[in-house]
Design a protein around this motif. Structure first.
Motif, PDB file in Angstrom:
ATOM      1  N   GLY A  85       0.941  -1.175   0.140  1.00 38.73           N
ATOM      2  CA  GLY A  85      -0.029  -0.019   0.153  1.00 38.73           C
ATOM      3  C   GLY A  85       0.778   1.289   0.104  1.00 38.73           C
ATOM      4  O   GLY A  85       2.135   1.303   0.195  1.00 38.73           O
ATOM      5  N   GLY A  86       0.254   2.436  -0.128  1.00 35.74           N
ATOM      6  CA  GLY A  86       0.901   3.618  -0.082  1.00 35.74           C
ATOM      7  C   GLY A  86       1.753   4.174  -1.444  1.00 35.74           C
ATOM      8  O   GLY A  86       2.115   5.141  -1.427  1.00 35.74           O
ATOM      9  N   GLY A 104       1.195   5.961  -4.755  1.00 39.06           N
ATOM     10  CA  GLY A 104       0.212   6.864  -5.529  1.00 39.06           C
ATOM     11  C   GLY A 104      -0.885   7.501  -4.679  1.00 39.06           C
ATOM     12  O   GLY A 104      -1.777   7.788  -5.108  1.00 39.06           O
ATOM     13  N   GLU A 105      -0.777   7.242  -3.199  1.00 41.83           N
ATOM     14  CA  GLU A 105      -1.939   7.544  -2.283  1.00 41.83           C
ATOM     15  C   GLU A 105      -1.413   8.000  -1.016  1.00 41.83           C
ATOM     16  O   GLU A 105      -0.378   7.767  -0.921  1.00 41.83           O
ATOM     17  N   ILE A 106      -1.921   8.744  -0.257  1.00 38.90           N
ATOM     18  CA  ILE A 106      -1.590   9.257   0.975  1.00 38.90           C
ATOM     19  C   ILE A 106      -2.080   8.273   1.930  1.00 38.90           C
ATOM     20  O   ILE A 106      -3.301   7.909   2.030  1.00 38.90           O
ATOM     21  N   LYS A 114      -2.082   4.345   4.123  1.00 35.48           N
ATOM     22  CA  LYS A 114      -1.830   3.173   3.771  1.00 35.48           C
ATOM     23  C   LYS A 114      -0.497   2.570   3.578  1.00 35.48           C
ATOM     24  O   LYS A 114      -0.183   1.496   2.635  1.00 35.48           O
ATOM     25  N   ASN A 115       0.555   3.239   4.091  1.00 33.86           N
ATOM     26  CA  ASN A 115       1.840   2.768   3.609  1.00 33.86           C
ATOM     27  C   ASN A 115       2.333   1.559   4.425  1.00 33.86           C
ATOM     28  O   ASN A 115       2.049   1.375   5.578  1.00 33.86           O
ATOM     29  N   LYS A 172      -5.520   4.982   6.623  1.00 27.47           N
ATOM     30  CA  LYS A 172      -6.036   6.021   6.269  1.00 27.47           C
ATOM     31  C   LYS A 172      -7.407   6.291   6.809  1.00 27.47           C
ATOM     32  O   LYS A 172      -8.235   5.187   6.941  1.00 27.47           O
ATOM     33  N   ASP A 220     -13.127   9.149   3.560  1.00 30.90           N
ATOM     34  CA  ASP A 220     -13.683  10.155   3.115  1.00 30.90           C
ATOM     35  C   ASP A 220     -15.026  10.424   3.593  1.00 30.90           C
ATOM     36  O   ASP A 220     -15.471   9.481   4.123  1.00 30.90           O
TER      37      ASP A 220
END
Length: 100
Positions: free
Chosen positions: A28-29, A31-33, A35-36, A54, A57
């Motif tokens: 994860g992580g 291309g997104e903020i 969930k690394n 994360k 929304d």
């Protein structure tokens, strides 16, 4: 010495594909903020780095947290030897869990 009498050996056939000694992968992580989660696999041992989460929304009703995709790890729990948490993630988890 005559060159016609020199015997040469044929090279041995070997597989052109050799599996990597160390495998580094992201769960994860990318291309997104948030969930690394990254893994390092060597032989039959896996070390994980971070276990990010994360927050959902506004349109994700009923979802508390979004976590990395850990399906790869579900059938390999004995191979996981360590989980390293970075300072930033450790503080976030303490806030979520409620321990100060």
């Amino acid at each position: 010495m005559e060159y016609s009498k020199i015997k040469t050996q044929k090279p041995q056939k070997t597989s052109r594909y050799l599996p990597p000694a160390v495998r580094i992968f992201a769960l994860g992580g990318l291309g997104e903020i948030g969930k690394n989660m990254y893994g390092i696999e060597y032989k039959n041992e896996i070390i994980l780095i971070d276990a990010g989460l994360k927050f959902p929304d506004a349109y994700m009703n009923g979802v508390d947290y979004i976590i990395p995709d850990i399906r790869y790890l579900l059938d390999k729990p004995q191979q996981i030897k360590a989980l390293f948490l970075t300072r930033k993630l450790f503080m976030l988890l303490r806030i979520v869990i409620g321990e100060f």
